[in-house]
Scaffold this motif. Structure first.
Motif, PDB file in Angstrom:
ATOM      1  N   THR A  54       0.864  -1.186   0.000  1.00 17.37           N
ATOM      2  CA  THR A  54       0.000   0.000   0.000  1.00 17.37           C
ATOM      3  C   THR A  54       0.894   1.227   0.000  1.00 17.37           C
ATOM      4  OG1 THR A  54      -1.802  -1.053   1.241  1.00 17.37           O
ATOM      5  CG2 THR A  54      -1.719   1.340   1.274  1.00 17.37           C
ATOM      6  N   VAL A  55       0.715   2.082  -0.980  1.00 19.00           N
ATOM      7  CA  VAL A  55       1.430   3.358  -0.998  1.00 19.00           C
ATOM      8  C   VAL A  55       0.534   4.393  -0.352  1.00 19.00           C
ATOM      9  CG1 VAL A  55       2.279   5.210  -2.483  1.00 19.00           C
ATOM     10  CG2 VAL A  55       2.864   2.848  -3.000  1.00 19.00           C
ATOM     11  N   LEU A  56       1.091   5.088   0.644  1.00 22.05           N
ATOM     12  CA  LEU A  56       0.347   6.140   1.319  1.00 22.05           C
ATOM     13  C   LEU A  56       1.039   7.460   0.981  1.00 22.05           C
ATOM     14  CD1 LEU A  56      -2.060   6.516   3.168  1.00 22.05           C
ATOM     15  CD2 LEU A  56      -0.539   6.206   5.132  1.00 22.05           C
ATOM     16  N   ALA A  57       0.382   8.230   0.127  1.00 21.44           N
ATOM     17  CA  ALA A  57       0.983   9.476  -0.351  1.00 21.44           C
ATOM     18  C   ALA A  57       0.546  10.647   0.527  1.00 21.44           C
ATOM     19  CB  ALA A  57       0.573   9.719  -1.796  1.00 21.44           C
ATOM     20  N   ILE A  58       1.491  11.459   0.917  1.00 19.87           N
ATOM     21  CA  ILE A  58       1.211  12.604   1.768  1.00 19.87           C
ATOM     22  C   ILE A  58       0.928  13.819   0.876  1.00 19.87           C
ATOM     23  CG2 ILE A  58       2.139  14.092   3.587  1.00 19.87           C
ATOM     24  CD1 ILE A  58       3.850  11.619   4.434  1.00 19.87           C
ATOM     25  N   LEU A  59      -0.289  14.328   1.006  1.00 14.47           N
ATOM     26  CA  LEU A  59      -0.735  15.441   0.161  1.00 14.47           C
ATOM     27  C   LEU A  59      -0.560  16.768   0.887  1.00 14.47           C
ATOM     28  CD1 LEU A  59      -4.036  14.026  -1.384  1.00 14.47           C
ATOM     29  CD2 LEU A  59      -1.693  13.855  -2.221  1.00 14.47           C
ATOM     30  N   ASN A  60      -0.371  17.865   0.154  1.00 15.02           N
ATOM     31  CA  ASN A  60      -0.439  17.970  -1.284  1.00 15.02           C
ATOM     32  C   ASN A  60       0.918  17.753  -1.982  1.00 15.02           C
ATOM     33  OD1 ASN A  60      -3.149  18.802  -1.169  1.00 15.02           O
ATOM     34  ND2 ASN A  60      -2.585  20.915  -0.861  1.00 15.02           N
ATOM     35  N   GLY A  61       1.978  17.830  -1.208  1.00 11.05           N
ATOM     36  CA  GLY A  61       3.317  17.908  -1.796  1.00 11.05           C
ATOM     37  C   GLY A  61       3.712  16.761  -2.697  1.00 11.05           C
ATOM     38  N   SER A  62       3.230  15.533  -2.398  1.00  9.39           N
ATOM     39  CA  SER A  62       3.719  14.392  -3.169  1.00  9.39           C
ATOM     40  C   SER A  62       2.864  14.077  -4.394  1.00  9.39           C
ATOM     41  CB  SER A  62       3.796  13.142  -2.269  1.00  9.39           C
ATOM     42  OG  SER A  62       2.501  12.664  -1.985  1.00  9.39           O
ATOM     43  N   LEU A  63       1.887  14.932  -4.681  1.00  6.80           N
ATOM     44  CA  LEU A  63       0.913  14.646  -5.739  1.00  6.80           C
ATOM     45  C   LEU A  63       1.540  14.367  -7.108  1.00  6.80           C
ATOM     46  CD1 LEU A  63      -2.131  14.435  -6.080  1.00  6.80           C
ATOM     47  CD2 LEU A  63      -2.219  16.896  -6.372  1.00  6.80           C
ATOM     48  N   ILE A  64       2.402  15.230  -7.557  1.00 11.10           N
ATOM     49  CA  ILE A  64       2.993  15.084  -8.902  1.00 11.10           C
ATOM     50  C   ILE A  64       3.986  13.917  -8.899  1.00 11.10           C
ATOM     51  CG2 ILE A  64       4.255  16.310 -10.731  1.00 11.10           C
ATOM     52  CD1 ILE A  64       1.911  17.998 -10.121  1.00 11.10           C
ATOM     53  N   PHE A  65       4.801  13.876  -7.867  1.00 13.43           N
ATOM     54  CA  PHE A  65       5.778  12.801  -7.679  1.00 13.43           C
ATOM     55  C   PHE A  65       5.062  11.448  -7.671  1.00 13.43           C
ATOM     56  CE2 PHE A  65       8.450  10.655  -4.151  1.00 13.43           C
ATOM     57  CZ  PHE A  65       9.303  10.065  -5.056  1.00 13.43           C
ATOM     58  N   MET A  66       3.991  11.360  -6.892  1.00 17.77           N
ATOM     59  CA  MET A  66       3.213  10.125  -6.785  1.00 17.77           C
ATOM     60  C   MET A  66       2.723   9.672  -8.164  1.00 17.77           C
ATOM     61  SD  MET A  66      -0.495   9.709  -4.967  1.00 17.77           S
ATOM     62  CE  MET A  66      -1.265  10.849  -6.101  1.00 17.77           C
ATOM     63  N   ALA A  67       2.103  10.582  -8.879  1.00 18.76           N
ATOM     64  CA  ALA A  67       1.519  10.225 -10.180  1.00 18.76           C
ATOM     65  C   ALA A  67       2.595   9.723 -11.136  1.00 18.76           C
ATOM     66  CB  ALA A  67       0.784  11.423 -10.773  1.00 18.76           C
ATOM     67  N   ASP A  68       3.726  10.389 -11.172  1.00 17.74           N
ATOM     68  CA  ASP A  68       4.778  10.005 -12.117  1.00 17.74           C
ATOM     69  C   ASP A  68       5.527   8.755 -11.678  1.00 17.74           C
ATOM     70  OD1 ASP A  68       4.087  12.010 -13.806  1.00 17.74           O
ATOM     71  OD2 ASP A  68       5.741  13.352 -13.274  1.00 17.74           O
ATOM     72  N   LEU A  69       5.728   8.596 -10.375  1.00 12.02           N
ATOM     73  CA  LEU A  69       6.463   7.425  -9.885  1.00 12.02           C
ATOM     74  C   LEU A  69       5.627   6.148  -9.999  1.00 12.02           C
ATOM     75  CD1 LEU A  69       9.045   6.380  -8.336  1.00 12.02           C
ATOM     76  CD2 LEU A  69       7.689   6.626  -6.246  1.00 12.02           C
ATOM     77  N   LEU A  70       4.391   6.209  -9.540  1.00  8.31           N
ATOM     78  CA  LEU A  70       3.591   4.978  -9.455  1.00  8.31           C
ATOM     79  C   LEU A  70       3.263   4.394 -10.820  1.00  8.31           C
ATOM     80  CD1 LEU A  70       1.211   5.529  -6.402  1.00  8.31           C
ATOM     81  CD2 LEU A  70       3.584   4.753  -6.510  1.00  8.31           C
ATOM     82  N   ARG A  71       3.177   5.250 -11.841  1.00 10.81           N
ATOM     83  CA  ARG A  71       2.897   4.718 -13.178  1.00 10.81           C
ATOM     84  C   ARG A  71       4.089   3.979 -13.753  1.00 10.81           C
ATOM     85  NH1 ARG A  71       0.321   9.682 -16.197  1.00 10.81           N
ATOM     86  NH2 ARG A  71       1.686  10.760 -14.723  1.00 10.81           N
ATOM     87  N   ARG A  72       5.222   4.071 -13.092  1.00 19.97           N
ATOM     88  CA  ARG A  72       6.415   3.345 -13.538  1.00 19.97           C
ATOM     89  C   ARG A  72       6.579   2.016 -12.791  1.00 19.97           C
ATOM     90  NH1 ARG A  72       7.913   8.797 -14.510  1.00 19.97           N
ATOM     91  NH2 ARG A  72       9.597   9.042 -16.025  1.00 19.97           N
ATOM     92  N   ILE A  73       5.677   1.713 -11.855  1.00 19.94           N
ATOM     93  CA  ILE A  73       5.816   0.506 -11.042  1.00 19.94           C
ATOM     94  C   ILE A  73       4.748  -0.519 -11.458  1.00 19.94           C
ATOM     95  CG2 ILE A  73       5.786  -0.418  -8.688  1.00 19.94           C
ATOM     96  CD1 ILE A  73       6.660   2.342  -7.698  1.00 19.94           C
ATOM     97  N   PRO A  74       5.154  -1.594 -12.144  1.00 18.65           N
ATOM     98  CA  PRO A  74       4.172  -2.559 -12.668  1.00 18.65           C
ATOM     99  C   PRO A  74       3.760  -3.600 -11.626  1.00 18.65           C
ATOM    100  CG  PRO A  74       6.360  -3.129 -13.437  1.00 18.65           C
ATOM    101  CD  PRO A  74       6.526  -1.914 -12.570  1.00 18.65           C
ATOM    102  N   LEU A  75       3.294  -3.143 -10.476  1.00 19.06           N
ATOM    103  CA  LEU A  75       2.818  -4.031  -9.414  1.00 19.06           C
ATOM    104  C   LEU A  75       1.393  -3.614  -9.044  1.00 19.06           C
ATOM    105  CD1 LEU A  75       5.902  -3.970  -6.960  1.00 19.06           C
ATOM    106  CD2 LEU A  75       5.392  -5.689  -8.699  1.00 19.06           C
TER     107      LEU A  75
END
Ligand code: IMP
Ligand code: MG
Length: 187
Positions: free
Chosen positions: A36-57
């Motif tokens: 489970t990825v728990l993203a801390i908002l608002n700061g990680s929003l862009i990072f989260m979107a770009d990082l997680l789409r690169r993880i095929p799990l």
């Protein structure tokens, strides 16, 4: 917007390359595990979107809205979030995502709350940026995008008074002294 920057630290291609590497590491470490990825908002929003789409799990994604309070030149250490908003993390491995590790208060507070209240199998921390400085709370991140000098940085999700989050690169604002902030910042 870019004209408001004193200097650019990381441009899009460099960020993309580093995200590929981080995603590769995370994919290898969590393959076959219930993550489970728990993203801390608002700061990680862009990072989260770009990082997680690169993880095929098959990740479960949840977000936690956190406010840190800054007074004068240092953070006050007050970190507020709605504990009832914590997802069910039983039997899950948790990866906390944040934009930047600065004083350490945010990640330390959230990690402690998760360990005590949600009792997951494990908790690790991933940050896009790590400020090179002595931390108020001795917390370390497990995955780090880039180290940055102890200056106030914006862009790629990081804000100054809620502005500049949409800047596609990471830079230091003009005429801003290191850490000298009097603001309330949303994650
Ligand atoms: P902490 O001091 O490690 O608890 O970081 C708290 C929060 O302050 C981070 O999640 C960011 O939202 C914000 N923050 C800390 N340093 C900076 C910065 O240089 N630019 C923008 N936001 C920052
Ligand atoms: Mg902020």
């Amino acid at each position: 917007m870019q004209e408001d920057l004193e200097k650019v630290l990381f441009r899009e291609p460099e960020i993309a390359k580093r995200l590929d590497e981080l995603a590769g590491q995370i994919t290898a470490d969590y393959r076959g595990k219930d993550l489970t990825v728990l993203a801390i908002l608002n700061g990680s929003l862009i990072f989260m979107a770009d990082l997680l789409r690169r993880i095929p799990l098959p990740i479960q994604l949840d977000c936690l809205r956190v406010r840190s309070y800054h007074g004068g030149t240092v953070t006050t250490g007050q970190v507020e979030f709605d504990r009832s908003a914590l997802p069910d993390l039983k039997g899950r491995h948790v990866l906390l995502l944040d934009d930047i590790l600065d004083s350490g208060h945010t990640l330390a507070t959230i990690e402690e709350a998760i360990r005590v209240e949600a009792k997951p199998l494990s908790v690790k921390k991933c940050v896009l940026l790590r400020k090179l400085k002595e931390r108020a709370i001795p917390v370390e991140a497990d995955y780090i995008g880039f180290d940055v000098p102890d200056e106030f940085v914006v862009g790629y999700g990081l804000d100054y008074q809620e502005q500049y989050r949409n800047l596609p690169l990471i830079g230091v604002l003009k005429g801003e002294e290191s850490g000298a902030r009097s603001e309330e910042s949303g994650g």
